[in-house]
Design a protein around this motif. Structure first.
Motif, mmCIF file in Angstrom:
data_model
loop_
_atom_site.group_PDB
_atom_site.id
_atom_site.type_symbol
_atom_site.label_atom_id
_atom_site.label_comp_id
_atom_site.label_asym_id
_atom_site.label_seq_id
_atom_site.Cartn_x
_atom_site.Cartn_y
_atom_site.Cartn_z
ATOM 1 N N LEU A 183 0.824 -1.204 0.000
ATOM 2 C CA LEU A 183 0.000 0.000 0.000
ATOM 3 C C LEU A 183 0.863 1.261 0.000
ATOM 4 O O LEU A 183 0.579 2.224 -0.722
ATOM 5 C CB LEU A 183 -0.941 0.005 1.203
ATOM 6 N N SER A 184 1.921 1.248 0.803
ATOM 7 C CA SER A 184 2.806 2.413 0.832
ATOM 8 C C SER A 184 3.499 2.596 -0.512
ATOM 9 O O SER A 184 3.670 3.720 -0.986
ATOM 10 C CB SER A 184 3.832 2.273 1.957
ATOM 11 N N TYR A 185 3.902 1.505 -1.141
ATOM 12 C CA TYR A 185 4.552 1.591 -2.450
ATOM 13 C C TYR A 185 3.579 2.106 -3.507
ATOM 14 O O TYR A 185 3.939 2.941 -4.351
ATOM 15 C CB TYR A 185 5.098 0.221 -2.853
ATOM 16 N N LEU A 186 2.346 1.613 -3.476
ATOM 17 C CA LEU A 186 1.347 2.045 -4.451
ATOM 18 C C LEU A 186 1.091 3.543 -4.343
ATOM 19 O O LEU A 186 0.970 4.239 -5.359
ATOM 20 C CB LEU A 186 0.042 1.272 -4.226
ATOM 21 N N MET A 187 1.023 4.040 -3.123
ATOM 22 C CA MET A 187 0.679 5.445 -2.916
ATOM 23 C C MET A 187 1.872 6.388 -3.005
ATOM 24 O O MET A 187 1.738 7.529 -3.460
ATOM 25 C CB MET A 187 0.004 5.606 -1.552
ATOM 26 N N LEU A 188 3.051 5.929 -2.597
ATOM 27 C CA LEU A 188 4.191 6.838 -2.467
ATOM 28 C C LEU A 188 5.422 6.427 -3.270
ATOM 29 O O LEU A 188 6.377 7.213 -3.355
ATOM 30 C CB LEU A 188 4.582 6.970 -0.987
ATOM 31 N N GLY A 189 5.428 5.239 -3.824
ATOM 32 C CA GLY A 189 6.598 4.806 -4.577
ATOM 33 C C GLY A 189 7.703 4.289 -3.666
ATOM 34 O O GLY A 189 7.456 3.803 -2.573
ATOM 35 N N LYS A 190 8.937 4.418 -4.134
ATOM 36 C CA LYS A 190 10.083 3.896 -3.385
ATOM 37 C C LYS A 190 10.570 4.925 -2.363
ATOM 38 O O LYS A 190 10.700 6.102 -2.679
ATOM 39 C CB LYS A 190 11.211 3.521 -4.340
ATOM 40 N N PRO A 191 10.859 4.489 -1.151
ATOM 41 C CA PRO A 191 11.317 5.412 -0.103
ATOM 42 C C PRO A 191 12.803 5.716 -0.243
ATOM 43 O O PRO A 191 13.537 5.025 -0.952
ATOM 44 C CB PRO A 191 11.045 4.630 1.186
ATOM 45 N N THR A 192 13.229 6.759 0.469
ATOM 46 C CA THR A 192 14.657 7.102 0.512
ATOM 47 C C THR A 192 15.342 6.486 1.718
ATOM 48 O O THR A 192 16.568 6.339 1.733
ATOM 49 C CB THR A 192 14.840 8.628 0.546
ATOM 50 N N TRP A 298 0.004 -3.849 -12.633
ATOM 51 C CA TRP A 298 0.993 -4.321 -11.657
ATOM 52 C C TRP A 298 2.102 -4.986 -12.466
ATOM 53 O O TRP A 298 2.065 -6.172 -12.752
ATOM 54 C CB TRP A 298 0.374 -5.274 -10.643
ATOM 55 N N SER A 299 3.085 -4.168 -12.842
ATOM 56 C CA SER A 299 4.118 -4.611 -13.765
ATOM 57 C C SER A 299 5.154 -5.481 -13.078
ATOM 58 O O SER A 299 5.225 -5.555 -11.845
ATOM 59 C CB SER A 299 4.803 -3.393 -14.391
ATOM 60 N N LEU A 300 5.999 -6.098 -13.885
ATOM 61 C CA LEU A 300 7.105 -6.884 -13.342
ATOM 62 C C LEU A 300 8.114 -5.981 -12.638
ATOM 63 O O LEU A 300 8.743 -6.393 -11.655
ATOM 64 C CB LEU A 300 7.766 -7.694 -14.448
ATOM 65 N N ASP A 301 8.263 -4.757 -13.114
ATOM 66 C CA ASP A 301 9.119 -3.795 -12.409
ATOM 67 C C ASP A 301 8.571 -3.496 -11.021
ATOM 68 O O ASP A 301 9.335 -3.342 -10.062
ATOM 69 C CB ASP A 301 9.248 -2.499 -13.214
#
Length: 321
Positions: A183-192, A298-301
């Motif tokens: 859910l966090s990835y879907l909404m915000l992408g990759k974290p730092t 929902w890609s392979l990437d």
């Protein structure tokens, strides 16, 4: 008509097939187990045309369109690779494999062979999650400030069972912690940056895992999972001007609520008669009909990125298999 195979007729495969058979353009064509009797019983229960007592026998069916891999986590990579090398499309249960190296090998094999492959992260296709994502992306709640999500249930302790057995990839993070992380990835992408901590049980698996993720735009994700207690299992997307609340259990939600400042809440209902696996199955069939080799949703990437995050969390929390 899409001819489906099932590799691993366990508990989740029963639910998947029950939903699959609600789709008019889907056929349960084959089931393969490590045990012929289990395969026969599953085939008889759901009307499968073929039943095999060895997984590799699925490769003997030239007219098989796609196989759902539902074996334990530790076997996902092996079974997906077998099918992909045989030219068979794969929908592989989450987590896609046990680490990023395995996932990348699966992805490279699928892409080089031009064979369809998708992670069965069913939540991505739930109408409630889709609508929550659309609202967030549209700016309905302004800039996203944080994502909070939890997933916990009290699992009966069984040292040899899948959840508590390290040899089967047990533990809270890989089994259910993947959902708050998704859910966090879907909404915000990759974290730092990632901070994570785990509490280990007597069998050595993580029975609790907490995560704090920060992002380049100043956002925060607070995520946790546990096998020790039933938790609220909700997702909250907090924005500068409002909030999206994904109702329990958020990963299979039937409703969300949009809260905006100085306005009455707006509810969105997504009731259904199925478990919810039919949404991902229908998407797979659409992709195959369109000649796609991976999902545009929902890609392979995306699967590589999610497993890379899981690897980082495991390293931070000292979760080792």
């Amino acid at each position: 008509m899409t001819r489906w195979g099932i590799l691993g007729p366990g508990r989740i495969a029963h639910k998947f097939v029950q939903d699959l058979l609600t789709l008019p353009d889907a056929q349960l064509y084959a089931v393969a187990s490590s045990n012929q009797q289990r395969a026969d019983e599953f085939a008889q229960q759901y009307g499968a045309t073929h039943a095999f007592g060895a997984y590799e026998d699925l490769l003997t069916l030239p007219d098989l369109d796609v196989v759902y891999v539902a074996t334990p986590h530790t076997q996902h990579h092996k079974h997906a690779m077998m099918l992909l090398k045989g030219g068979v499309a794969v929908l592989g249960e989450k987590p896609f494999a046990m680490d990023g190296k395995q996932v990348q090998e699966m992805v490279d094999t699928a892409r080089s062979g031009k064979v369809f492959l998708m992670e069965a992260l069913w939540s991505r296709f739930m109408p409630g999650i889709v609508r929550a994502h659309e609202l967030a992306q549209s700016g309905a709640i302004g800039k996203i400030l944080s994502v909070k999500a939890d997933f916990g249930f009290k699992a009966p302790f069984s040292p040899d069972g899948r959840l508590f057995n390290k040899a089967l990839g047990g533990g809270a993070l890989m089994d259910i912690g993947i959902y708050p992380l998704f859910l966090s990835y879907l909404m915000l992408g990759k974290p730092t940056s990632i901070k994570a901590s785990a509490i280990f049980g007597t069998t050595g698996v993580d029975e609790q895992c907490g995560m704090v993720l920060t992002y380049e735009g100043g956002q925060l994700a607070l995520l946790d999972s546990t096998l020790q207690a039933k938790t609220d299992c909700i997702g909250i997307i907090q924005g500068e001007s409002g909030q999206i609340r994904i109702h329990s259990r958020f990963h299979e939600t039937k409703g969300i609520t949009l809260h905006l400042e100085d306005q009455e809440p707006t509810d969105f209902d997504f009731d259904r008669s199925t478990h919810g696996y039919d949404y991902e199955a229908q998407h797979v069939m659409q992709c195959l009909a369109e000649g796609r080799t991976e999902s545009p949703i929902w890609s392979l990437d995306d699967s590589v990125n999610l497993m890379t995050l899981l690897d980082s969390i495991r390293a931070e929390a000292a979760i080792v298999y």
